[in-house]
Design a protein around this motif. Structure first.
Motif, PDB file in Angstrom:
ATOM      1  N   LYS A   2     -72.841  41.687 -46.330  1.00 21.62           N
ATOM      2  CA  LYS A   2     -73.031  40.323 -46.299  1.00 21.62           C
ATOM      3  C   LYS A   2     -72.234  39.762 -46.882  1.00 21.62           C
ATOM      4  O   LYS A   2     -71.789  38.376 -46.378  1.00 21.62           O
ATOM      5  N   ASN A   3     -70.586  40.539 -47.372  1.00 21.33           N
ATOM      6  CA  ASN A   3     -69.374  40.123 -46.924  1.00 21.33           C
ATOM      7  C   ASN A   3     -68.581  39.950 -46.140  1.00 21.33           C
ATOM      8  O   ASN A   3     -67.659  40.135 -45.981  1.00 21.33           O
ATOM      9  N   GLU A   4     -69.160  40.102 -44.177  1.00 23.65           N
ATOM     10  CA  GLU A   4     -68.608  39.685 -43.871  1.00 23.65           C
ATOM     11  C   GLU A   4     -67.536  38.774 -43.185  1.00 23.65           C
ATOM     12  O   GLU A   4     -68.114  37.455 -44.101  1.00 23.65           O
ATOM     13  N   THR A   5     -66.741  38.358 -42.647  1.00 27.63           N
ATOM     14  CA  THR A   5     -65.895  36.828 -43.222  1.00 27.63           C
ATOM     15  C   THR A   5     -65.644  37.030 -41.546  1.00 27.63           C
ATOM     16  O   THR A   5     -66.318  37.669 -40.618  1.00 27.63           O
ATOM     17  N   LEU A   6     -65.063  35.905 -41.317  1.00 29.17           N
ATOM     18  CA  LEU A   6     -65.668  35.104 -39.584  1.00 29.17           C
ATOM     19  C   LEU A   6     -64.944  35.991 -39.167  1.00 29.17           C
ATOM     20  O   LEU A   6     -64.870  36.304 -37.796  1.00 29.17           O
ATOM     21  N   GLY A   7     -63.200  36.363 -39.127  1.00 32.15           N
ATOM     22  CA  GLY A   7     -62.463  37.531 -38.952  1.00 32.15           C
ATOM     23  C   GLY A   7     -62.636  38.560 -39.041  1.00 32.15           C
ATOM     24  O   GLY A   7     -63.332  39.555 -37.371  1.00 32.15           O
ATOM     25  N   ASP A   8     -63.463  39.367 -39.694  1.00 29.21           N
ATOM     26  CA  ASP A   8     -64.752  40.477 -39.086  1.00 29.21           C
ATOM     27  C   ASP A   8     -65.581  40.245 -38.537  1.00 29.21           C
ATOM     28  O   ASP A   8     -65.135  41.149 -37.818  1.00 29.21           O
ATOM     29  N   ARG A   9     -66.548  39.298 -38.347  1.00 32.21           N
ATOM     30  CA  ARG A   9     -67.151  39.361 -37.007  1.00 32.21           C
ATOM     31  C   ARG A   9     -66.381  39.460 -35.578  1.00 32.21           C
ATOM     32  O   ARG A   9     -67.044  39.636 -34.443  1.00 32.21           O
ATOM     33  N   ILE A  10     -65.576  38.519 -35.438  1.00 29.05           N
ATOM     34  CA  ILE A  10     -64.638  38.417 -34.289  1.00 29.05           C
ATOM     35  C   ILE A  10     -64.216  39.721 -33.968  1.00 29.05           C
ATOM     36  O   ILE A  10     -64.871  39.965 -32.763  1.00 29.05           O
ATOM     37  N   ARG A  11     -63.958  40.772 -35.215  1.00 31.98           N
ATOM     38  CA  ARG A  11     -63.192  41.927 -34.478  1.00 31.98           C
ATOM     39  C   ARG A  11     -64.173  43.174 -34.145  1.00 31.98           C
ATOM     40  O   ARG A  11     -64.051  43.586 -32.733  1.00 31.98           O
ATOM     41  N   LEU A  12     -65.640  42.551 -34.879  1.00 30.06           N
ATOM     42  CA  LEU A  12     -66.126  44.192 -34.746  1.00 30.06           C
ATOM     43  C   LEU A  12     -66.886  44.198 -33.189  1.00 30.06           C
ATOM     44  O   LEU A  12     -67.080  44.484 -32.332  1.00 30.06           O
ATOM     45  N   ILE A  35     -55.532  35.416 -31.399  1.00 28.70           N
ATOM     46  CA  ILE A  35     -56.687  36.253 -31.345  1.00 28.70           C
ATOM     47  C   ILE A  35     -56.178  37.178 -33.173  1.00 28.70           C
ATOM     48  O   ILE A  35     -57.272  37.214 -33.903  1.00 28.70           O
ATOM     49  N   SER A  36     -55.480  37.848 -32.313  1.00 32.85           N
ATOM     50  CA  SER A  36     -54.765  37.736 -34.342  1.00 32.85           C
ATOM     51  C   SER A  36     -55.068  37.350 -35.685  1.00 32.85           C
ATOM     52  O   SER A  36     -55.465  38.131 -36.672  1.00 32.85           O
ATOM     53  N   GLN A  37     -54.356  36.358 -35.160  1.00 31.65           N
ATOM     54  CA  GLN A  37     -54.620  35.225 -36.348  1.00 31.65           C
ATOM     55  C   GLN A  37     -55.691  34.434 -36.922  1.00 31.65           C
ATOM     56  O   GLN A  37     -56.251  35.173 -37.997  1.00 31.65           O
ATOM     57  N   TRP A  38     -56.899  35.081 -36.257  1.00 31.89           N
ATOM     58  CA  TRP A  38     -58.670  34.689 -36.190  1.00 31.89           C
ATOM     59  C   TRP A  38     -58.838  35.854 -36.957  1.00 31.89           C
ATOM     60  O   TRP A  38     -59.689  35.639 -38.226  1.00 31.89           O
ATOM     61  N   GLU A  39     -58.670  36.990 -36.404  1.00 31.36           N
ATOM     62  CA  GLU A  39     -58.901  38.267 -37.490  1.00 31.36           C
ATOM     63  C   GLU A  39     -58.829  38.246 -38.131  1.00 31.36           C
ATOM     64  O   GLU A  39     -59.752  38.533 -39.874  1.00 31.36           O
ATOM     65  N   LYS A  40     -57.605  37.914 -38.335  1.00 29.78           N
ATOM     66  CA  LYS A  40     -56.740  38.060 -40.076  1.00 29.78           C
ATOM     67  C   LYS A  40     -57.076  36.539 -40.947  1.00 29.78           C
ATOM     68  O   LYS A  40     -56.981  36.526 -42.155  1.00 29.78           O
ATOM     69  N   GLU A  41     -57.974  35.436 -40.082  1.00 25.15           N
ATOM     70  CA  GLU A  41     -57.964  34.724 -40.721  1.00 25.15           C
ATOM     71  C   GLU A  41     -56.680  33.401 -41.008  1.00 25.15           C
ATOM     72  O   GLU A  41     -56.968  33.105 -42.254  1.00 25.15           O
ATOM     73  N   GLU A  42     -55.514  33.573 -40.902  1.00 25.67           N
ATOM     74  CA  GLU A  42     -54.787  33.023 -40.732  1.00 25.67           C
ATOM     75  C   GLU A  42     -55.119  32.051 -40.124  1.00 25.67           C
ATOM     76  O   GLU A  42     -54.844  30.499 -41.154  1.00 25.67           O
ATOM     77  N   THR A  43     -55.785  31.565 -39.364  1.00 23.49           N
ATOM     78  CA  THR A  43     -56.202  29.891 -38.858  1.00 23.49           C
ATOM     79  C   THR A  43     -57.516  30.603 -38.362  1.00 23.49           C
ATOM     80  O   THR A  43     -58.388  31.467 -38.164  1.00 23.49           O
ATOM     81  N   LEU A  44     -58.315  29.403 -37.736  1.00 17.89           N
ATOM     82  CA  LEU A  44     -59.403  29.802 -37.499  1.00 17.89           C
ATOM     83  C   LEU A  44     -59.447  28.599 -35.983  1.00 17.89           C
ATOM     84  O   LEU A  44     -59.180  27.357 -35.767  1.00 17.89           O
ATOM     85  N   PRO A  45     -60.613  29.751 -35.303  1.00 17.71           N
ATOM     86  CA  PRO A  45     -61.224  29.032 -34.111  1.00 17.71           C
ATOM     87  C   PRO A  45     -62.159  27.467 -33.615  1.00 17.71           C
ATOM     88  O   PRO A  45     -62.913  28.089 -34.913  1.00 17.71           O
ATOM     89  N   ARG A  46     -61.930  26.315 -33.276  1.00 20.52           N
ATOM     90  CA  ARG A  46     -62.229  25.582 -33.889  1.00 20.52           C
ATOM     91  C   ARG A  46     -62.235  24.534 -31.964  1.00 20.52           C
ATOM     92  O   ARG A  46     -62.178  25.042 -31.193  1.00 20.52           O
ATOM     93  N   GLY A  47     -63.455  23.556 -32.087  1.00 24.46           N
ATOM     94  CA  GLY A  47     -63.562  23.069 -30.389  1.00 24.46           C
ATOM     95  C   GLY A  47     -64.168  23.816 -29.347  1.00 24.46           C
ATOM     96  O   GLY A  47     -65.084  25.075 -29.694  1.00 24.46           O
ATOM     97  N   ALA A  62     -72.137  30.136 -34.115  1.00 23.83           N
ATOM     98  CA  ALA A  62     -72.889  29.594 -35.840  1.00 23.83           C
ATOM     99  C   ALA A  62     -73.040  31.541 -35.792  1.00 23.83           C
ATOM    100  O   ALA A  62     -72.953  31.720 -37.046  1.00 23.83           O
ATOM    101  N   TYR A  63     -72.896  32.479 -35.339  1.00 26.42           N
ATOM    102  CA  TYR A  63     -72.794  33.685 -35.609  1.00 26.42           C
ATOM    103  C   TYR A  63     -71.496  34.045 -36.414  1.00 26.42           C
ATOM    104  O   TYR A  63     -71.366  34.958 -37.268  1.00 26.42           O
ATOM    105  N   LEU A  64     -70.694  33.384 -35.688  1.00 27.75           N
ATOM    106  CA  LEU A  64     -69.426  33.661 -35.425  1.00 27.75           C
ATOM    107  C   LEU A  64     -68.248  32.973 -37.081  1.00 27.75           C
ATOM    108  O   LEU A  64     -68.352  33.406 -38.318  1.00 27.75           O
ATOM    109  N   ILE A  65     -69.042  31.577 -37.084  1.00 27.11           N
ATOM    110  CA  ILE A  65     -68.919  31.047 -38.383  1.00 27.11           C
ATOM    111  C   ILE A  65     -69.405  31.571 -39.778  1.00 27.11           C
ATOM    112  O   ILE A  65     -68.640  31.073 -40.435  1.00 27.11           O
ATOM    113  N   ASP A  66     -71.220  31.494 -39.528  1.00 24.32           N
ATOM    114  CA  ASP A  66     -71.886  32.755 -40.905  1.00 24.32           C
ATOM    115  C   ASP A  66     -72.354  33.454 -41.128  1.00 24.32           C
ATOM    116  O   ASP A  66     -72.557  33.470 -42.153  1.00 24.32           O
ATOM    117  N   GLY A  67     -72.432  33.959 -39.004  1.00 21.64           N
ATOM    118  CA  GLY A  67     -73.009  35.350 -39.109  1.00 21.64           C
ATOM    119  C   GLY A  67     -74.788  35.140 -38.810  1.00 21.64           C
ATOM    120  O   GLY A  67     -75.747  35.251 -39.424  1.00 21.64           O
TER     121      GLY A  67
END
Length: 210
Positions: A2-12, A35-47, A62-67
């Motif tokens: 439940k505590n997975e973030t978007l960055g966690d899901r990208i990395r996993l 990719i590194s910034q997305w996994e660390k959630e320094e920035t977010l992938p869009r569009g 949708a999986y990446l955004i909210d799981g």
């Protein structure tokens, strides 16, 4: 989790597909720093970056955004295939010994393709403007071509994309012609040009450059 973030899901997902950040970046057409910034959630992938990222990782955006969206796998999603993507210049070696060729990533496709299917990134201009450099084509070696289909053939270990035309038979052997779209390239004939038919193009993918 439940505590997975978007960055966690990208990395996993990346690690489950055994992709490095650099390999994933090549598919998404961004830098490995992104990719590194997305996994660390320094920035977010869009569009379009988000759509390409989801495709490369075999999941719904949708999986990446909210799981909550689906994650695809051959075992859990009927009809989905993982397809190796290689460079056009490596096709001959791939056919000889696939294990010796490092594929860049895995693509996902919901068509009923054979297990021998593979994709490659186009490096020639013979089929331009119908098929451009950097387009990705999916080839099924088990699918026989019909007149007008685009096929992959080898000529002296060089992989060629051309339009297939049946041309009767000689001494009981079926003959064919391979025609380009670009008029600056010659027509080729199986009886004189040492051609070996490899497979039929079943899908073309074009990614808009960022």
């Amino acid at each position: 989790m439940k505590n997975e973030t978007l960055g966690d899901r990208i990395r996993l997902r990346r690690k489950s597909l055994q992709l490095t950040q650099k390999q994933l970046a090549q598919q998404v057409k961004v830098s490995h720093v992104a990719i590194s910034q997305w996994e660390k959630e320094e920035t977010l992938p869009r569009g379009e970056n988000l759509l390409r990222l989801a495709e490369a990782l075999g999941c719904a955006p949708a999986y990446l955004i909210d799981g909550d969206g689906p994650v695809f796998s051959e075992n859990s999603w009927g009809g989905l295939h993982q397809i190796p993507l290689i460079a056009q210049r490596d096709v001959a070696q791939w056919l000889d010994d696939a294990g010796a060729v490092r594929h860049q990533l895995l693509m996902h496709n919901d068509m009923a393709l054979s297990q021998q299917s593979f994709a490659f990134r186009v490096e020639e201009q013979a089929m331009s403007p119908a098929i451009l450099r950097e387009d990705v084509v999916i080839i099924d070696p088990c699918l026989s071509p019909q007149p007008g289909d685009c096929v992959l053939a080898l000529q002296q270990q060089t992989a060629l994309l051309r339009t297939w035309r049946q041309r009767g038979s000689e001494e009981g052997v079926a003959q064919f012609e391979l025609a380009p779209v670009n008029i600056n390239f010659p027509d080729l004939h199986s009886s004189r040009d040492g051609l070996k038919l490899i497979g039929t193009l079943v899908e073309l993918r074009r990614y808009r450059q960022p």
